[in-house]
Design a protein around this motif. Structure first.
Motif, short mmCIF file in Angstrom:
data_model
loop_
_atom_site.label_atom_id
_atom_site.label_comp_id
_atom_site.label_asym_id
_atom_site.label_seq_id
_atom_site.Cartn_x
_atom_site.Cartn_y
_atom_site.Cartn_z
N UNK A 6 -7.62 8.79 -13.14
CA UNK A 6 -7.84 10.15 -13.60
C UNK A 6 -6.77 11.10 -13.07
N UNK A 7 -6.32 10.86 -11.86
CA UNK A 7 -5.37 11.79 -11.22
C UNK A 7 -4.46 10.99 -10.29
N UNK A 8 -3.21 11.42 -10.08
CA UNK A 8 -2.29 10.68 -9.21
C UNK A 8 -2.83 10.44 -7.80
N UNK A 9 -3.53 11.45 -7.23
CA UNK A 9 -4.06 11.28 -5.88
C UNK A 9 -5.13 10.19 -5.84
N UNK A 10 -5.90 10.05 -6.94
CA UNK A 10 -6.91 8.99 -7.01
C UNK A 10 -6.25 7.61 -7.03
N UNK A 11 -5.17 7.49 -7.79
CA UNK A 11 -4.44 6.23 -7.84
C UNK A 11 -3.90 5.84 -6.46
N UNK A 12 -3.23 6.80 -5.81
CA UNK A 12 -2.64 6.54 -4.50
C UNK A 12 -3.72 6.25 -3.46
N UNK A 13 -4.84 7.00 -3.52
CA UNK A 13 -5.93 6.77 -2.57
C UNK A 13 -6.50 5.37 -2.73
N UNK A 14 -6.62 4.91 -3.97
CA UNK A 14 -7.12 3.55 -4.22
C UNK A 14 -6.22 2.51 -3.57
N UNK A 15 -4.91 2.71 -3.65
CA UNK A 15 -3.96 1.79 -3.02
C UNK A 15 -4.09 1.83 -1.50
N UNK A 206 -10.03 5.13 11.63
CA UNK A 206 -9.21 6.31 11.91
C UNK A 206 -8.41 6.72 10.68
N UNK A 207 -7.88 5.73 9.95
CA UNK A 207 -7.14 6.00 8.72
C UNK A 207 -8.03 6.68 7.69
N UNK A 208 -9.25 6.19 7.53
CA UNK A 208 -10.21 6.79 6.59
C UNK A 208 -10.48 8.25 6.97
N UNK A 209 -10.69 8.49 8.26
CA UNK A 209 -10.99 9.85 8.73
C UNK A 209 -9.82 10.80 8.50
N UNK A 210 -8.60 10.33 8.73
CA UNK A 210 -7.42 11.17 8.53
C UNK A 210 -7.23 11.47 7.05
N UNK A 211 -7.36 10.45 6.21
CA UNK A 211 -7.20 10.61 4.77
C UNK A 211 -8.24 11.59 4.21
N UNK A 212 -9.44 11.58 4.79
CA UNK A 212 -10.55 12.39 4.28
C UNK A 212 -10.41 13.87 4.59
N UNK A 213 -9.48 14.23 5.47
CA UNK A 213 -9.23 15.65 5.74
C UNK A 213 -8.80 16.36 4.47
N UNK A 215 -8.67 14.69 1.16
CA UNK A 215 -9.20 14.16 -0.09
C UNK A 215 -10.68 13.81 0.03
N UNK A 216 -11.33 13.61 -1.11
CA UNK A 216 -12.79 13.58 -1.21
C UNK A 216 -13.38 12.17 -1.37
N UNK A 217 -12.67 11.14 -0.95
CA UNK A 217 -13.09 9.76 -1.25
C UNK A 217 -13.94 9.09 -0.18
N UNK A 218 -14.25 9.78 0.91
CA UNK A 218 -14.98 9.14 2.01
C UNK A 218 -16.33 8.57 1.58
N UNK A 219 -17.03 9.28 0.72
CA UNK A 219 -18.39 8.88 0.34
C UNK A 219 -18.41 8.19 -1.02
N UNK A 220 -17.28 7.66 -1.46
CA UNK A 220 -17.20 6.96 -2.74
C UNK A 220 -16.98 5.48 -2.48
N UNK A 221 -17.96 4.67 -2.86
CA UNK A 221 -17.95 3.24 -2.51
C UNK A 221 -16.78 2.49 -3.14
N UNK A 222 -16.28 2.95 -4.28
CA UNK A 222 -15.16 2.25 -4.93
C UNK A 222 -13.83 2.59 -4.27
N UNK A 223 -13.85 3.46 -3.28
CA UNK A 223 -12.67 3.71 -2.43
C UNK A 223 -12.96 3.24 -1.00
N UNK A 224 -13.91 3.89 -0.37
CA UNK A 224 -14.21 3.63 1.04
C UNK A 224 -15.35 2.60 1.16
N UNK A 225 -14.96 1.34 1.30
CA UNK A 225 -15.96 0.26 1.42
C UNK A 225 -16.50 0.16 2.85
#
Length: 248
Positions: A6-15, A206-213, A215-225
């Protein structure tokens, strides 16, 4: 730029999240070729996606992997595995609360007339001013509330009435409520406490916590497993015993 997302940040966050999970699985077996592919991904992010947050987080991830690879190699020569120092463990445990508290407070009390806040808001791509707008429009609720959001995702044109809560910490607190926010923070702490002597898992959290500052993917299971880990059971022997009991 979004490569089907949907958005470039979503693509990069998935990677970023996918590579982080891969590193946790590989750990010290992660090769220099794999590290080289991570470096290439940063270059591709910069060239095609314009995603500063994921680029910075990926570079931090690469530095951590190289550091752990070297430390594990040195420890292996002494016939033992690398265990993080007490200071590093404390920093990891404190990180989610420090990052969450910082982002929530600077958003809640953001003032454009304060020079350092204005500069930080520009650096954070107006996330502080948007966070301030959220707090001005809504109050923190115990069980959350419906907050309609409108972003640029899925459109080739810039949205005039853009309103999106990018930071995971502010997003979870305001949309899902105080109870869920506290539970998420506790889950992160539980994962870290249960893996204090496992540097790769501490690094991943720690990486998840830093990224979540940003972006909004912390509580999305298809990103943050990783948030599902407290509910998982990877003890093969234990599973075998259960199967035998059921068979009997």
């Amino acid at each position: 730029m979004s490569f089907g997302f949907i958005y470039p940040t979503d693509f990069a966050a998935g990677i970023v999240f996918m590579i982080t999970a891969w590193i946790v699985l590989r750990q010290a077996r992660c090769t220099w070729i794999e590290i080289g592919m991570m470096i290439i991904s940063v270059v591709l992010f910069e060239k095609y996606c314009d995603v500063r947050n994921s680029e910075i987080v990926m570079m931090i991830l690469i530095i951590c992997v190289v550091y752990l690879k070297i430390r594990n190699k040195l420890a292996a020569k002494k016939g033992k595995g690398y265990i993080p120092s007490l200071l590093l463990k404390i920093l990891c445990l404190v990180a989610p609360y420090g990052l969450a508290g910082f982002m929530i407070l600077v958003s809640r009390f953001y003032r454009p007339d304060i020079e350092w806040m204005a500069k930080l808001n520009t650096l954070f791509s107006t996330r502080l001013s948007l966070g301030k707008e959220v707090f001005d429009r809504y109050d923190v609720q115990i069980w959350g509330q419906d907050i309609p959001m409108r972003g640029n995702g899925g459109s080739t044109e810039v949205v005039a009435d853009y309103f999106f809560i990018d930071s995971s910490y502010v997003n979870i607190l305001m949309r899902l409520g105080l109870v869920v926010f506290i539970l998420v923070m506790l889950i992160i702490s539980i994962i870290m406490i249960k893996n204090l002597n496992l540097p790769y898992m501490l690094m991943a959290m720690a990486i998840v916590c830093i990224h979540s500052v940003m972006e909004h993917h912390m509580f999305e299971a298809y990103y943050d497993v990783f948030l599902m880990l407290p509910f998982a059971n990877f003890d093969v022997k234990d599973i075998g015993k259960r199967q035998r009991k059921c068979g009997n």
